[in-house]
Design an enzyme around this catalytic site. Structure first.
Site, PDB file in Angstrom:
ATOM      1  N   HIS A  11      -7.204  -6.742   0.049  1.00 18.24           N
ATOM      2  CA  HIS A  11      -6.086  -5.807  -0.053  1.00 18.24           C
ATOM      3  C   HIS A  11      -4.928  -6.119   0.886  1.00 18.24           C
ATOM      4  O   HIS A  11      -3.772  -5.868   0.556  1.00 18.24           O
ATOM      5  CB  HIS A  11      -6.631  -4.402   0.251  1.00 18.24           C
ATOM      6  N   ASP A  47       0.832  -1.200   0.000  1.00 16.81           N
ATOM      7  CA  ASP A  47       0.000   0.000   0.000  1.00 16.81           C
ATOM      8  C   ASP A  47       0.871   1.257   0.000  1.00 16.81           C
ATOM      9  O   ASP A  47       1.711   1.420  -0.895  1.00 16.81           O
ATOM     10  CB  ASP A  47      -0.955  -0.059   1.200  1.00 16.81           C
TER      11      ASP A  47
END
Length: 261
Positions: free
Chosen positions: A241, A75
């Site tokens: 994610h 991320d």
């Protein structure tokens, strides 16, 4: 090992022990996140640019005695790692990027789906102190919503990890720093990315992403990264994610195989 939003280095708590059997593992908090220093920002948000945040991590590794090292980033940490591989290519031996495409490409591809899925990109960049005050009113709700929306299952998160994320994220200074990170991404980072559009990562690159996540639905990650790097490999993992917490064994296995070559 570099974490993402809205987390800390504790993101790696399931993966780091497996990697530590073969490597010295350094898991650090990004500037402004976790227990790291919250620096004063500026009108251009340069203090939270990925260029400056990458230099933080390079300086850390220098202080620890490592002149060359492999990097894994998830991320926001992956965006810092991407910039590190461009600005400090002599320092990065191998690079693993988890669940991102380049910031420049993500903004360029924004449509209704992307704007809805990445709503926080456009919320957090609003001028000080609107998002800070909104999040600060109930930081636990906001943090849990982020984890829930972007994951395949909230059951993947250890209660101890959530408690650690919340301990840090409740600090108004962390909320502000994380907003500055995103403000930089939508301004000065894009300037740096545009200037380097023709530069390619020249160390080996591993790209992993969640099959249930936005990156998989909106992009062909290998195709995108092959336009940005000389040598690219990777695959989707069966998760959302948060690969290091949702699919730790597969994430660690792929990192170990890649970093030991």
């Amino acid at each position: 090992m570099l974490h993402g939003y809205p987390q800390t280095h504790a993101l790696w708590h399931k993966v780091a022990p497996m990697l530590a059997e073969r490597f010295t593992v350094v898991a650090s908090d990004l500037r402004g996140y976790g227990d790291s220093e919250r620096v004063v920002s500026d009108a251009r948000h340069f203090a939270y640019s990925k260029r400056v945040m990458a230099l933080d991590q390079v300086n850390l590794m220098t202080a620890l005695g490592y002149s060359r090292f492999a990097v894994a980033g998830h991320d926001r940490g992956a965006r810092v790692a991407h910039r590190m591989a461009l600005d400090h290519r002599e320092r990065v031996s191998r690079l693993a990027l988890l669940d991102i495409v380049p910031t420049y490409d993500a903004f360029a591809a924004t449509d209704t789906f992307m704007a809805t899925a990445y709503f926080h990109w456009f919320f957090l960049i609003q001028p000080f102190d609107f998002p800070e005050r909104m999040i600060g009113n109930d930081p636990e709700l906001f943090l849990r919503q982020c984890l829930s929306r972007w994951s395949g299952s909230m059951g993947a998160f250890a209660p101890e990890a959530i408690a650690e994320y919340l301990r840090c994220f409740q600090d108004p200074a962390v909320i502000h720093a994380s907003c500055e990170d995103y403000r930089a991404a939508a301004s000065v980072d894009l300037e740096h990315d545009a200037a380097d559009r023709d530069r390619r990562i020249d160390c080996p690159l591993l790209v992993l992403w969640g099959k249930q996540g936005v990156v998989h639905k909106a992009f062909d990650p290998l195709k995108v990264w092959r336009d940005r790097a000389v040598s690219v490999e990777g695959r989707p993992l069966p998760c959302g994610h948060f690969l290091p917490e949702e699919a730790p064994e597969k994430t660690a296995g792929d990192l170990l195989e890649f970093f030991t070559r």
